[in-house]
Scaffold this active site. Sequence first.
Site, short mmCIF file in Angstrom:
data_model
loop_
_atom_site.label_atom_id
_atom_site.label_comp_id
_atom_site.label_asym_id
_atom_site.label_seq_id
_atom_site.Cartn_x
_atom_site.Cartn_y
_atom_site.Cartn_z
N GLU A 210 92.34 0.02 25.56
CA GLU A 210 90.91 0.28 25.66
C GLU A 210 90.63 1.25 26.80
O GLU A 210 89.82 2.18 26.67
CB GLU A 210 90.12 -1.01 25.87
CG GLU A 210 88.61 -0.77 25.85
CD GLU A 210 87.82 -2.03 26.12
OE1 GLU A 210 86.83 -2.26 25.41
OE2 GLU A 210 88.18 -2.77 27.06
N TRP B 180 84.78 -4.25 19.26
CA TRP B 180 83.67 -3.30 19.26
C TRP B 180 83.01 -3.19 17.87
O TRP B 180 81.93 -2.60 17.75
CB TRP B 180 84.17 -1.91 19.67
CG TRP B 180 84.43 -1.74 21.13
CD1 TRP B 180 85.62 -1.84 21.78
CD2 TRP B 180 83.46 -1.43 22.15
NE1 TRP B 180 85.47 -1.61 23.12
CE2 TRP B 180 84.16 -1.36 23.37
CE3 TRP B 180 82.09 -1.21 22.13
CZ2 TRP B 180 83.51 -1.08 24.57
CZ3 TRP B 180 81.44 -0.93 23.33
CH2 TRP B 180 82.16 -0.88 24.53
N TYR C 72 80.43 5.36 27.47
CA TYR C 72 81.55 5.35 28.42
C TYR C 72 82.36 6.64 28.49
O TYR C 72 81.97 7.58 29.18
CB TYR C 72 82.45 4.14 28.12
CG TYR C 72 81.77 2.82 28.37
CD1 TYR C 72 81.34 2.48 29.64
CD2 TYR C 72 81.51 1.93 27.33
CE1 TYR C 72 80.69 1.28 29.90
CE2 TYR C 72 80.84 0.72 27.57
CZ TYR C 72 80.44 0.40 28.86
OH TYR C 72 79.80 -0.77 29.09
N CYS D 253 77.57 -1.24 30.55
CA CYS D 253 77.55 -2.35 31.51
C CYS D 253 78.23 -1.93 32.81
O CYS D 253 77.72 -2.21 33.89
CB CYS D 253 78.23 -3.58 30.91
SG CYS D 253 77.41 -4.26 29.47
N ARG E 172 75.92 -2.96 36.07
CA ARG E 172 74.52 -3.39 35.97
C ARG E 172 74.44 -4.81 35.42
O ARG E 172 73.52 -5.57 35.72
CB ARG E 172 73.72 -2.45 35.06
CG ARG E 172 74.16 -2.53 33.60
CD ARG E 172 73.13 -1.97 32.64
NE ARG E 172 73.62 -2.06 31.27
CZ ARG E 172 73.41 -3.12 30.47
NH1 ARG E 172 72.74 -4.16 30.90
NH2 ARG E 172 73.89 -3.11 29.24
N SER E 173 75.43 -5.17 34.57
CA SER E 173 75.42 -6.45 33.86
C SER E 173 76.87 -6.87 33.68
O SER E 173 77.70 -6.07 33.26
CB SER E 173 74.72 -6.28 32.51
OG SER E 173 74.79 -7.48 31.75
N ASP F 77 79.28 -9.89 32.11
CA ASP F 77 79.67 -11.10 31.37
C ASP F 77 80.93 -11.62 32.07
O ASP F 77 82.04 -11.19 31.78
CB ASP F 77 79.93 -10.72 29.92
CG ASP F 77 80.61 -11.81 29.11
OD1 ASP F 77 80.76 -12.94 29.63
OD2 ASP F 77 81.00 -11.53 27.96
#
Length: 269
Positions: free
Chosen positions: A62, A84, A98, A150, A170-171, A173
């Site tokens: 990835e 994805w 990205y 993210c 920013r975020s 998981d």
Amino acid sequence: MAHPEYQYLRLMAEIIKDGKTKQTRGIHPIKTIFGSQLRFDMRYGFPLLTTKRMPFKILLHELLWFVSGSSEVAYLHEHGIHYWDGFLNGKTDLGRVYGVQWRHWKRPDGSEFDQLQWAIDEIKNHPNSKAILVSAWNAGELKEMRLPPCHTMFQFDVTKGKLRMMLYQRSWDVFLGGPFNIAQYAMLLLMVAHVTGLEARELIISVGDTHLYTNHIEPAKEQLRRKPYPFPTLKIIGDVKSIDDFKEDNFVLEDYQYHPHIKADLVIV
């Protein structure tokens, strides 16, 4: 010094204990805190989590896909990466996400700017610069991205021959995405250090919205009961001169001890 993995585990425990519950665009709410930071000294090994087995080849490919500047998922599918696919909506690419922004940022005149190669050149030629940043957050093109980035930007610092990287998320998981981001950006730091002739010293991750999906809380508690093993070593081998030359065979992971994989569903939002 305490094992560096404990800071990640403490962060998950803090979210479980003190996080505030919010609704999301997905089917599961989150428990969240705002503003956190983790630091990984690369002298203590490659920060691939050991309290659950991490799929090294998947996160490697990835990252190579990001570096390639592609948004087409064919390369991901060739290497068994399908998480994805939930964002595709019948398409074969993810838009200007990205790696596209890293390598093909659009100037106002329509020409392209390769941010990643520019950053590497700056490290070589202007190592004292305080402006060596790469951004995936292009506000003017968010509607052309299947998912707003993210991991939004990263900055390099060179001090006394040592290379450091700070990533801003920013975020985050924390249970599923977080371990990937830690390992991938540590790997990217090693790659850039390799092609610039520097020592990779530290990865710093600063985060805005730091969260666990509520369906990940029980798996996170299982992980918190485990004791970390020492971090493995990641070696780069072969005659690699350019950021575009890296292949799977250039990476050798050594001494990776791990606890069993913990299954948890990806939340598509």
